[in-house]
Design an enzyme around this catalytic site. Structure first.
Site, PDB file in Angstrom:
ATOM      1  N   HIS A 152       0.834  -1.194   0.000  1.00 37.16           N
ATOM      2  CA  HIS A 152       0.000   0.000   0.000  1.00 37.16           C
ATOM      3  C   HIS A 152       0.870   1.244   0.000  1.00 37.16           C
ATOM      4  O   HIS A 152       1.843   1.326   0.738  1.00 37.16           O
ATOM      5  CB  HIS A 152      -0.984   0.015   1.184  1.00 37.16           C
TER       6      HIS A 152
ATOM      7  N   HIS B 170       1.223   5.047   0.821  1.00 35.26           N
ATOM      8  CA  HIS B 170       0.645   6.111   1.634  1.00 35.26           C
ATOM      9  C   HIS B 170       0.778   7.440   0.900  1.00 35.26           C
ATOM     10  O   HIS B 170       1.866   7.781   0.440  1.00 35.26           O
ATOM     11  CB  HIS B 170       1.387   6.252   2.963  1.00 35.26           C
TER      12      HIS B 170
END
Ligand SMILES: [Zn+2]
Length: 149
Positions: free
Chosen positions: A110, A112
């Protein structure tokens, strides 16, 4: 809810991001393609803190194929200025914690996108590592040569 364009059959049962992709856990989705999903972080470090993920379960950045890498970063590049505008941020940090020792809490890649504001008392990416190593020119040369392969 079944997300479009995704084979859900290989997702581990215990991955919170796979559960979001599958629609089993609600999220504030802000962007979606066949391969990529972006949603607000449930525990934001700043207003607009967004996570951009590949829909397929991939643990490390080095495991993402080239096409998906392109689509993932295209989403990051599209979203980052939009997020900044929406929350009137002055800047943003964009980063990935790749592996547990780097702070990766969910084992699903993921990215950010963290909006930043003048005077917010935050830190740059330079602050994420521990004490800086003292490396000689020879050591730096050797590391560079090894990475080059
Ligand atoms: Zn996953």
């Amino acid at each position: 809810m079944i997300r479009r364009g995704v084979d859900l059959s290989h997702m581990p049962d215990d991955c919170v991001f796979c559960s979001i992709v599958a629609g089993e856990i609600p999220a504030r989705t802000v962007h979606e393609t066949d391969e990529v999903l972006a949603f607000l972080d449930a525990n934001p470090l700043a207003p607009g803190h967004t996570l951009v993920i590949p829909k397929v379960h991939v643990r490390h950045v080095g495991e993402i194929d080239d096409d998906l890498t392109s689509e993932l970063f295209a989403a990051v590049a599209e979203l980052t200025p939009r997020i900044r505008d929406v929350v009137n941020a002055d800047a943003a940090n964009v980063g990935i914690n790749d592996g547990r020792a780097a702070g990766q809490e969910v084992p699903h890649v993921h990215v950010h996108v963290i909006p930043r504001f003048e005077g917010d008392d935050g830190s740059p990416i330079h602050a994420v590592a521990g004490e800086r190593p003292e490396l000689t020119d020879d050591e730096l040369d050797a590391i560079a040569a090894d990475i080059t392969g």
